[in-house]
Write a protein that holds these residues in place. Structure first.
Motif, PDB file in Angstrom:
ATOM      1  N   GLY A   1       0.825  -1.206   0.000  1.00  0.00           N
ATOM      2  CA  GLY A   1       0.000   0.000   0.000  1.00  0.00           C
ATOM      3  C   GLY A   1       0.858   1.254   0.000  1.00  0.00           C
ATOM      4  O   GLY A   1       0.565   2.232  -0.697  1.00  0.00           O
TER       5      GLY A   1
ATOM      6  N   THR B   1      -5.995   1.626  -4.251  1.00  0.00           N
ATOM      7  CA  THR B   1      -4.915   0.956  -3.522  1.00  0.00           C
ATOM      8  C   THR B   1      -5.491   0.045  -2.445  1.00  0.00           C
ATOM      9  O   THR B   1      -5.053  -1.091  -2.271  1.00  0.00           O
ATOM     10  CB  THR B   1      -3.990   2.007  -2.877  1.00  0.00           C
TER      11      THR B   1
ATOM     12  N   THR C   1      -0.999   1.085   6.577  1.00  0.00           N
ATOM     13  CA  THR C   1      -0.658   1.871   5.384  1.00  0.00           C
ATOM     14  C   THR C   1      -0.898   3.359   5.624  1.00  0.00           C
ATOM     15  O   THR C   1      -0.117   4.194   5.178  1.00  0.00           O
ATOM     16  CB  THR C   1      -1.508   1.405   4.187  1.00  0.00           C
TER      17      THR C   1
END
Ligand SMILES: Nc1ncnc2c1ncn2[C@@H]1O[C@H](COP(=O)(O)OP(=O)(O)OP(=O)(O)O)[C@@H](O)[C@H]1O
Ligand SMILES: [Mg+2]
Lengths: 228, 388
Positions: free
Chosen positions: B33, B352, B328
């Motif tokens: 990520g 993402t 992330t």
């Protein structure tokens, strides 16, 4: 003892079994014929490698013969497909193994309940049955124990409770005392004896132990894949 | 339900192994990520580019200037609704080694520039004050927050491309209209720059960096571009006109090898996720073959066994993926904080998140596939003989 014996519960007709390793055929059983009457307590004896487990597996519908037929309670189990055979096993056969084969992550209660999960019994009916089975094997006070917290003999008794909880007519046992000390082995044999006499279970048991075999009505010897 | 219950119990069977696997997947998913976020931050300018703007620059290189005199001729091309220009200033603010101080400083045609950039939101009062003062400047809200710039502050810059000491007074602070709008830039009067250049280096007077053009209709862009470049075909400074998107793209592709390696790294990470999980699942399934055989003997079907193996794999994959995704965001935040002007726009994009979640789920499925197939194909009698 013999008064309860009726028509054959298990018929093994001209059964042969061989394994294939690469291109070599390894014959294990040759032309076996056995009839096990209802209510029988049969002990299968014989040297290691003679094919006892193989024969027991064929009778219990865990494995299929290379040729010949196995008929249990009138059902030719060779004609059932895999899933039908699995369902048939679930309702007709109780299994007892040498190494108990309990699931270590489940309590005694949950282990015994396993076969009932495949039925459509309600939760409370299942509970009643499990408790009854565990009471029968003398472990009503160990329901919440995990296999690790039980002795070998107790584990085997839980396994027997699991085998009888669906009330099958046929019990198959592969060296049920093979891993136990004398006292525990005696208890297990008494239990099987009682199941046979009191609850009229037909039992086919493989054993190396002559003392265990004493409890059986009939002892059959297997020698290099043939009945002796 | 029984299978789920047993799945959870099995998952907790080797707590350390399960935890390490979850942790490994989490790290890998977070890295995935994070890398994708860097890649998108890199090309943020491309994403933010307007549909109706074009850039005209020197045909040879972006760093070569164009004559100021092109403005009127460009503005008169049919289809062009507005035109302005800008010039890269460069310069050094405070300690140049600190990334934070490396923010874009751009001299613009102050009367028209902001009309072409509606995504820079600035109050009319501030804009008027800015226009009225020779050495005034406008800064982005994010830049102002980072540097502590307030209205009325004087920003001293040491010139390099345009030597000398420069001082700009903050008269306006703009906000971005979208999350993708760059709020780290500083704009000031090109007129002011040009005046001082005239005094110092008269030869460099009257030059601009690039023209910004607004077109009436986006599908008219190829024709407009062709017409403008045709106009200056035989001039001293030939031009190259492209859509703003293409223009931004050319910056990104300058660093395309870095992007490519980052992307390659992200694919490797997907492989790592799969290997970490597959290793654990293959191991657990092998240890439990005998239990599966026992269950089958009792009458449980292949579907139950597949459920047990797949379930365990999915539980671990989902937990690892979820923790990784949760990591992330702080990782991307740290990136944004460390290089505020280098990566002006850092967003963990929905895509993402979707890809990372999808990769985790797919890894869960794939890792379970082979052990499950083996368990299905296993002969029950052989399974009972196997030593667990
Ligand atoms: N899957 C298999 N593939 C090949 N050979 C096998 C397989 N299963 C069993 N055998 C062979 O079949 C023969 C009979 O095995 P089986 O397990 O039935 O013997 P057994 O009488 O139960 O022995 P034990 O008393 O040691 O349990 C052995 O020689 C064994 O090696
Ligand atoms: Mg055997």
């Amino acid at each position: 003892m013999g008064e309860s014996i009726g028509r054959p519960m298990v018929e093994v007709r001209n059964v042969s079994k061989s394994y294939h390793r690469d291109s070599i055929e390894i014959p294990v059983l040759q032309q076996i014929n056995i009839a096990v009457p209802e209510g029988e307590f049969l002990a299968l004896m014989g040297p290691s490698g003679s094919g006892k487990t193989t024969l027991l597996n064929l009778i219990a519908g865990i494995d299929r013969p290379t040729s010949g037929e196995v008929i249990v309670q009138g059902t030719n189990i060779g004609q059932l497909n895999e899933s039908a055979l699995a369902r048939w096993r679930a309702s007709h056969i109780g299994f007892v193994f040498q190494f108990y084969n309990l699931l270590p992550v489940l309590t005694a209660f949950d282990n015994v309940e396993l076969p009932l999960l495949l039925t459509n019994l309600s939760k409370s009916e299942r509970r009643n049955r499990v408790e009854l089975a565990l009471k029968l094997v003398g472990l009503a006070d160990r329901m919440a124990h995990y296999p690790k917290q039980l002795s070998g003999g107790q584990e085997q008794r839980v396994a027997i409770a699991r085998a009888i909880v669906t009330d099958p007519t046929l019990l198959v046992a592969d060296e049920p005392t093979g891993d136990l000390d004398k006292v525990s082995a005696g208890e297990i044999m008494d239990l099987l004896d009682r199941l046979n006499k009191e609850f009229r279970k037909t039992i086919v048991m493989v054993t190396h132990d002559p003392r265990a075999a004493e409890k059986a009505h009939t002892v059959t010897h297997l020698e290099k894949g043939e009945l002796a | 339900m029984f299978v789920l219950n047993l799945v959870l119990k099995n998952t907790l069977r080797h707590k350390l192994r399960t935890l390490l696997t979850i942790f490994g997947i989490a790290i890998a998913v977070a890295a995935f990520g994070f890398i994708r976020t860097i890649v998108t931050a890199w090309s943020a300018g491309v994403e933010a580019s307007a549909q109706n703007r074009m850039i005209t620059r020197h045909a040879v290189s972006f760093i070569l200037p164009l004559p100021y005199s092109y403005l009127d001729r460009i503005a008169n091309v049919p289809g062009v609704s507005a035109a302005s220009f800008a010039n890269w200033f460069g310069g050094v603010y405070k300690d140049a080694a600190d990334f934070k101080n490396f923010f874009p400083r751009i001299a613009v045609e102050s009367d028209t520039y902001f009309d072409l950039y509606p995504e820079f939101i600035i109050s009319p009062d501030q804009l008027a004050l800015f226009k009225a003062e020779r050495n005034a400047c406008i800064v982005g809200a994010k830049l102002a927050a980072e540097q502590g710039f307030a209205l009325g502050d004087v920003i001293p810059i040491e010139g390099d491309i345009f030597p000398g000491r420069w001082e700009f007074t903050v008269r306006g602070i703009y906000r971005g209209r979208d999350r993708t709008t760059d709020e780290t830039q500083m704009f000031f009067h090109w007129k002011y720059l040009n005046e001082r250049i005239r005094e110092m280096q008269p030869a460099r007077e009257g030059m601009v960096g690039w023209y910004v053009i607004q077109v009436d209709r986006p599908d008219d862009m190829p024709r407009v571009g062709g017409e403008i470049d045709g106009m200056f075909e035989n001039s001293r400074a030939r031009t190259k006109t492209e859509t703003e998107r293409e223009f931004q793209q050319s910056f990104v592709s300058m660093s395309s090898s870095i992007i490519t390696s980052l992307k390659a790294a992200s694919y490797l990470i997907v492989g790592i996720i799969l290997l970490v999980l597959a290793n654990t699942i293959v191991m657990s399934a092998r240890e439990r073959m005998r239990e599966y055989a026992v269950l089958k003997t009792i009458g449980f079907s292949g579907i139950h066994i597949v459920g047990l193996i797949g379930g365990e794999s999915m539980v671990i994959a989902i937990l690892g993926g979820a923790i990784g995704l949760a990591l992330t965001f702080p990782a991307a935040g740290a990136l944004a904080a460390a290089f505020p002007t280098f990566f002006p726009i850092v967003n963990v994009e929905p895509l993402t998140i979707i890809i990372a979640a999808g990769v985790s789920l797919a890894a869960g499925l794939v890792a379970a596939m082979f052990p499950a197939m083996r368990a299905l194909r296993m002969n029950t009698a052989d399974g009972l003989r196997s030593v667990g």
